[in-house]
Scaffold this active site. Structure first.
Site, PDB file in Angstrom:
ATOM      1  N   HIS A 150       0.848  -1.209   0.000  1.00  2.49           N
ATOM      2  CA  HIS A 150       0.000   0.000   0.000  1.00  2.49           C
ATOM      3  C   HIS A 150       0.873   1.245   0.000  1.00  2.49           C
ATOM      4  O   HIS A 150       1.046   1.884   1.044  1.00  2.49           O
ATOM      5  CB  HIS A 150      -0.914  -0.012   1.239  1.00  2.49           C
ATOM      6  CG  HIS A 150      -2.037   1.001   1.201  1.00  2.49           C
ATOM      7  ND1 HIS A 150      -1.882   2.329   1.543  1.00  2.49           N
ATOM      8  CD2 HIS A 150      -3.339   0.867   0.877  1.00  2.49           C
ATOM      9  CE1 HIS A 150      -3.029   2.964   1.454  1.00  2.49           C
ATOM     10  NE2 HIS A 150      -3.943   2.109   1.047  1.00  2.49           N
ATOM     11  N   GLY A 168      -5.637   4.572   5.515  1.00  2.00           N
ATOM     12  CA  GLY A 168      -6.443   5.423   6.393  1.00  2.00           C
ATOM     13  C   GLY A 168      -7.191   4.625   7.433  1.00  2.00           C
ATOM     14  O   GLY A 168      -7.316   5.043   8.586  1.00  2.00           O
ATOM     15  N   VAL A 169      -7.655   3.443   7.062  1.00  2.00           N
ATOM     16  CA  VAL A 169      -8.396   2.639   8.039  1.00  2.00           C
ATOM     17  C   VAL A 169      -7.491   2.226   9.200  1.00  2.00           C
ATOM     18  O   VAL A 169      -7.961   2.042  10.321  1.00  2.00           O
ATOM     19  CB  VAL A 169      -9.052   1.390   7.409  1.00  2.00           C
ATOM     20  CG1 VAL A 169     -10.157   1.805   6.450  1.00  2.00           C
ATOM     21  CG2 VAL A 169      -8.039   0.501   6.713  1.00  2.00           C
ATOM     22  N   GLU A 186      -7.743   2.791  13.128  1.00  2.00           N
ATOM     23  CA  GLU A 186      -7.502   1.698  14.086  1.00  2.00           C
ATOM     24  C   GLU A 186      -6.569   2.162  15.203  1.00  2.00           C
ATOM     25  O   GLU A 186      -6.826   1.913  16.385  1.00  2.00           O
ATOM     26  CB  GLU A 186      -6.909   0.488  13.356  1.00  2.00           C
ATOM     27  CG  GLU A 186      -6.405  -0.631  14.265  1.00  2.00           C
ATOM     28  CD  GLU A 186      -7.500  -1.327  15.069  1.00  2.00           C
ATOM     29  OE1 GLU A 186      -8.655  -1.376  14.586  1.00  2.00           O
ATOM     30  OE2 GLU A 186      -7.193  -1.825  16.174  1.00  2.00           O
ATOM     31  N   ILE A 191       1.936   4.714   1.599  1.00  2.00           N
ATOM     32  CA  ILE A 191       0.986   5.558   2.331  1.00  2.00           C
ATOM     33  C   ILE A 191       0.316   4.668   3.369  1.00  2.00           C
ATOM     34  O   ILE A 191      -0.096   3.548   3.051  1.00  2.00           O
ATOM     35  CB  ILE A 191      -0.082   6.141   1.374  1.00  2.00           C
ATOM     36  CG1 ILE A 191       0.577   7.108   0.387  1.00  2.00           C
ATOM     37  CG2 ILE A 191      -1.196   6.842   2.147  1.00  2.00           C
ATOM     38  CD1 ILE A 191      -0.375   7.692  -0.640  1.00  2.00           C
TER      39      ILE A 191
END
Ligand code: BDE
Length: 148
Positions: A51, A60-61, A65, A57
């Site tokens: 990723h 975002g999830v 978390e 990067i």
């Protein structure tokens, strides 16, 4: 526990472990009121492999978390009963509202998470969370957690 809380303390509060523990340090804690936690993001993070291969990067999830884990520490330390009843103490995140991903998080970034309760009952907590990098908001969300 003396601040800052570091790995040796954090593993006594959260059940998460590598490669899914995303809190390095807790630098501020006002029981029931506020928590500040840090995640140092390194190029060695496993998720950067995919990723993305040419453009690392932090997903975002996973930023959210990490925010939830910092919030979990506030909730656990603010509800002593959730710590003493060691057998089946757990925090479930049951909702995430108003999530915004505002800036990408790159290798080398230090994320500073700040969470404050918006509403709390004895078992349901709603917290407002911000993820800051270089004093800019990288992500924000409202997290709802259920303690038992
Ligand atoms: C911006 C705000 C919040 N979250 C992410 C962004 C962002 O810039 N994402 N960028 C992803 C991205 C992925 C690939 Br692959 C790529 O080749 C490039 Br240039 C990107 O910017």
């Amino acid at each position: 526990m003396d601040l800052p809380l570091t790995y040796k303390d954090i593993i006594k509060i959260l059940p998460h472990r590598h490669p899914f523990l995303f809190v390095d340090m807790i630098t501020e804690l006002e029981v029931g009121k506020k928590v500040v936690g840090i995640k140092n993001v390194t190029i060695n993070e496993y998720f950067f492999t995919g990723h993305f291969p040419e453009k690392p990067i932090m997903p975002g999830v996973l930023v959210i978390e990490a925010m939830a884990q910092v919030g979990g520490i506030l909730a656990r330390l603010s509800e002593p009963e959730s710590m003493t009843n060691k057998k089946d103490n757990a925090i479930y995140f049951v909702a995430i509202d108003k999530v915004r991903f505002r800036k990408p998080v790159f290798p080398g970034d230090q994320i500073i998470f700040e969470l404050t309760p918006m509403r709390k009952g004895s078992r349901i907590w709603k917290m407002k969370g911000k993820a800051m990098v270089n004093k800019e908001i990288a992500a924000e969300a409202e997290l709802v957690a259920a303690l038992r």
